[in-house]
Design an enzyme around this catalytic site. Structure first.
Site, short mmCIF file in Angstrom:
data_model
loop_
_atom_site.label_atom_id
_atom_site.label_comp_id
_atom_site.label_asym_id
_atom_site.label_seq_id
_atom_site.Cartn_x
_atom_site.Cartn_y
_atom_site.Cartn_z
N ARG A 1 0.84 -1.20 0.00
CA ARG A 1 0.00 0.00 0.00
C ARG A 1 0.88 1.25 0.00
O ARG A 1 0.60 2.23 -0.68
CB ARG A 1 -0.97 0.01 1.21
CG ARG A 1 -1.67 1.36 1.38
CD ARG A 1 -2.94 1.32 2.21
NE ARG A 1 -2.87 0.50 3.39
CZ ARG A 1 -2.17 0.81 4.50
NH1 ARG A 1 -1.49 1.93 4.58
NH2 ARG A 1 -2.14 -0.03 5.52
N TYR B 1 -17.80 15.46 -15.71
CA TYR B 1 -18.04 14.02 -15.73
C TYR B 1 -19.06 13.68 -14.62
O TYR B 1 -18.89 14.11 -13.48
CB TYR B 1 -16.72 13.29 -15.49
CG TYR B 1 -16.86 11.80 -15.36
CD1 TYR B 1 -17.17 11.02 -16.47
CD2 TYR B 1 -16.70 11.17 -14.14
CE1 TYR B 1 -17.31 9.66 -16.36
CE2 TYR B 1 -16.84 9.80 -14.02
CZ TYR B 1 -17.14 9.05 -15.13
OH TYR B 1 -17.28 7.71 -15.01
N ASP C 1 -8.37 18.04 -14.56
CA ASP C 1 -8.66 16.68 -15.00
C ASP C 1 -8.38 16.65 -16.50
O ASP C 1 -9.14 17.17 -17.31
CB ASP C 1 -10.12 16.32 -14.69
CG ASP C 1 -10.50 14.90 -15.12
OD1 ASP C 1 -9.82 14.36 -16.03
OD2 ASP C 1 -11.46 14.35 -14.58
N LYS D 1 -8.95 5.43 -19.42
CA LYS D 1 -9.29 5.94 -20.75
C LYS D 1 -8.07 5.89 -21.67
O LYS D 1 -7.53 4.82 -21.89
CB LYS D 1 -9.89 7.33 -20.60
CG LYS D 1 -10.90 7.48 -19.44
CD LYS D 1 -12.18 6.68 -19.64
CE LYS D 1 -13.05 6.61 -18.39
NZ LYS D 1 -13.45 7.86 -17.78
C1 LIG Z 1 -13.95 8.29 -16.50
C2 LIG Z 1 -13.61 9.63 -15.97
C3 LIG Z 1 -13.38 9.84 -14.61
C4 LIG Z 1 -13.50 8.71 -13.59
O1 LIG Z 1 -12.52 7.75 -13.78
P1 LIG Z 1 -12.73 6.16 -13.42
O2 LIG Z 1 -11.44 5.57 -13.83
O3 LIG Z 1 -13.92 5.70 -14.21
O4 LIG Z 1 -12.99 6.09 -11.96
C5 LIG Z 1 -13.03 11.10 -14.20
N1 LIG Z 1 -12.94 12.13 -15.06
C6 LIG Z 1 -13.18 11.97 -16.39
C7 LIG Z 1 -13.05 13.14 -17.29
C8 LIG Z 1 -13.53 10.73 -16.88
O5 LIG Z 1 -13.78 10.58 -18.19
#
Ligand SMILES: *Cc1c(COP(=O)(O)O)cnc(C)c1O
Length: 380
Positions: free
Chosen positions: A46, A98, A170, A195
């Site tokens: 961890r 999101y 983000d 992604k």
């Molecule tokens: C998918 C996504 C998230 C969340 O991520 P996870 O890996 O699904 O928990 C946060 N911000 C954006 C812009 C996303 O597309």
């Protein structure tokens, strides 16, 4: 070194003993101590694991930050960042956010007396006007979801410096390959590595990169303390995916521009949102600050019945949530990704019952256009 090259190098030259080209998956919970009061640098997974650390160092290099952190999901990464704030603090947030992030803020963290104001973060005056004495940070999606508005990070960072606010970006839709948010003035970047970074629709992961060492210490304390770390197998999958980031995005963007133009000329398509099209309001700003326009497209069709037809009739393009992988996916934001956004806000943003979103993959563009063409044809 260019970003595409850096990405290929993640994990290479790690193992000086055997010369293995890729970092091993250190599937271990704990590490033996060489002596009393001694450590190999690893004690418990961890707190730190060599496979995860390779990924963390890699993303920090790609983003030009001082330290990177890997979490079990993008949401776990954002959750961990919220531990930087205290009861009573206020954050200014991108309004077409999101859906999962919106749910985390409004339905979980608001219980702990954090408050969030949603504004159009591409409107710098609106951000300025939302600042209160309690404001501690501005949280933006660099390219928003699903309407693809692009934030002016240098201008936002000037506002943040003046008011002593953290700027958190983000950057999931762009990745360091298309934009390095820290270079443009952000203090922290976060990624859903699920992604584009992992890129194969095969794992869920989150990454954070921090610019300032003192802030990185705090983020590490929270990562280890809250414990939503990425496991070694998944860290390895993200590293493996990241190596092809450059070639994947080149192909995805090429396909996306072609599909956006094709959609724009289709009789039954009434609106196309793609920043690579010259008529997109942020086209020029994005040319200044990013190295490409990404591979996400949103579009409106002329009637709701066509939405279901397209989702079900496409064969190569899958009807699925998520984005950024090698396969092209189509989704219906109003009921899928953005169901947790309040209906009034959804309506104001333009997330309606004729809006579809495409995450364009790496297939041959001819096949994608052919699939869309047959899906648009009226049912016999
Ligand atoms: C998918 C996504 C998230 C969340 O991520 P996870 O890996 O699904 O928990 C946060 N911000 C954006 C812009 C996303 O597309």
């Amino acid at each position: 070194m260019k970003i595409a090259t850096e990405a290929v190098q993640v994990g290479v030259e790690w193992d000086t003993r055997t010369g293995a080209m890729t970092v091993p998956i250190y599937q271990t919970a704990t590490f033996r101590h060489p002596g009393l009061g001694q450590s190999t640098g690893f004690d418990y997974s961890r707190s730190g694991n060599p496979t995860r650390q390779t990924l963390e160092n890699g993303i920090a290099r790609l983003d030009g930050g001082c330290r990177g952190f890997a979490y079990s999901s993008g949401m776990a990464a954002i959750t961990s960042l919220l531990f930087l704030f205290k009861s009573g603090d206020h954050l200014i947030v991108t309004e077409d956010l999101y859906g999962g992030t919106c749910r985390l803020f409004d339905r979980i963290f608001n219980q702990y007396n954090l408050s969030f104001t949603y504004v159009d973060t591409t409107d710098n005056d609106a951000v300025q006007a939302a600042i209160t004495p309690a404001t501690k940070a501005v949280f933006v999606e660099t390219l928003t979801n699903p309407l693809l508005k692009f934030a002016d990070l240098p201008a936002l960072s000037t506002i943040c410096r003046q008011h002593n606010l953290l700027l958190i970006a983000d950057n999931t839709f762009l990745t360091p390959y298309l934009q390095r948010s820290l270079d443009l003035g952000a203090d922290i970047t976060i990624y859903s590595a699920t992604k584009y970074l992992a890129g194969h629709n095969d794992t869920v992961a989150g990454l954070v990169v921090v610019k300032d060492p003192a802030l990185a210490e705090q983020v590490y304390f929270h990562q280890n303390g809250a414990g939503a770390v990425l496991g070694p197998q998944d860290a390895w999958l993200v590293i493996r995916g990241m190596k092809t980031l450059g070639v994947r995005l080149d192909r995805q963007q090429e396909n996306a521009l072609r599909i956006a133009r094709w959609l724009a000329s289709h009789q039954r398509v009434t609106k196309v949102y793609y920043p690579g099209l010259e008529n997109h309001p942020d086209h020029e700003l994005m040319q200044r600050d990013a190295k490409g326009f990404g591979a996400m497209i949103a579009f409106e069709v002329d009637e709701h019945s066509l939405v279901e037809q397209l989702l079900l009739k496409t064969k190569l393009i899958s009807f699925a949530e998520s984005l950024g992988g090698v396969e092209t996916l189509m989704t219906f934001p109003e009921v899928q990704t953005h169901a947790d956004i309040p209906p009034e806000l959804r309506a104001r943003l333009g997330i309606n019952n004729v809006l579809l979103r495409l995450s364009v993959g790496i297939e041959d563009g001819d096949d994608l256009i052919e699939d869309l063409t047959q899906a648009f044809e009226p049912e016999p």
